[in-house]
Design an enzyme around this catalytic site. Sequence first.
Site, short mmCIF file in Angstrom:
data_model
loop_
_atom_site.label_atom_id
_atom_site.label_comp_id
_atom_site.label_asym_id
_atom_site.label_seq_id
_atom_site.Cartn_x
_atom_site.Cartn_y
_atom_site.Cartn_z
N HIS A 21 24.97 80.90 8.44
CA HIS A 21 24.80 80.97 6.99
C HIS A 21 26.14 81.21 6.30
CE1 HIS A 21 22.50 82.11 3.26
NE2 HIS A 21 23.63 82.75 3.02
N GLU A 22 26.86 82.22 6.76
CA GLU A 22 28.14 82.55 6.12
C GLU A 22 29.20 81.50 6.42
OE1 GLU A 22 28.22 84.76 3.92
OE2 GLU A 22 26.27 85.65 4.37
N HIS A 25 28.82 78.70 3.94
CA HIS A 25 29.46 79.02 2.66
C HIS A 25 30.96 78.77 2.73
CE1 HIS A 25 25.99 80.56 0.66
NE2 HIS A 25 25.85 81.65 1.39
#
Length: 218
Positions: A21-22, A25
């Site tokens: 997820h990170e 980003h």
Amino acid sequence: MPSLQEIVMAVPGVVIGFAFHEFAHALVATWFGDDTPRLQGRLTLNPLAHLDPIGTVLLLLAGFGWAKPVMVNPNRLHPRVVGEIAVSLAGVTMNFLLAVLFLLLYTLADLGLLGWYHPVLSETFWIAMTMNIFLVGFNLLPLPPLDGFRVAVHLLPRGSERLIDNLYRFSPLVLTVLFVTDILDLSPVYNAVYRAVVWVATPLAKLITALPVGLLNM
């Protein structure tokens, strides 16, 4: 309180879900011209760069947690608005894709097509899928600092600065109340994400299971 076995089986889904997820980003921010995540060492799939110890433990034990947020400089994103929206949606998109992958692995494991059958393996894949579905649904909530808010803020009319400031001020309290009291039923959101995951995964599962068994076990 989950059992020790349940906690252990949840670890892969939590660690992979948070890290990817990170990373998503950071990757998309880089694509749009902001090298802040790269300079801060976040352009990596190494979980140690993304996991928050307290947030990770809480998610495993209490079903509510967080990772280290990726810092992004909006002024370096080009075009800025499109970049902000793309960066915000990158994380949940990654978790959605992971949920599809884990559902496929669960299906193959449950059918004994991974070369080794064990119910714990199947359950681990299933839990990993549900963890990533949770990360999609939860992060889409239009509350700061969640990804959904970073998209919703661009839909608010001009002059909404006071509303935005109040949301930032009271959001931690609101999020705490949501999880402590279950005052808001988020199951329809999670169910909708699950149905979308199944819709994407089903034809892929049919295609994969139609392959020769020997090819699957290579």
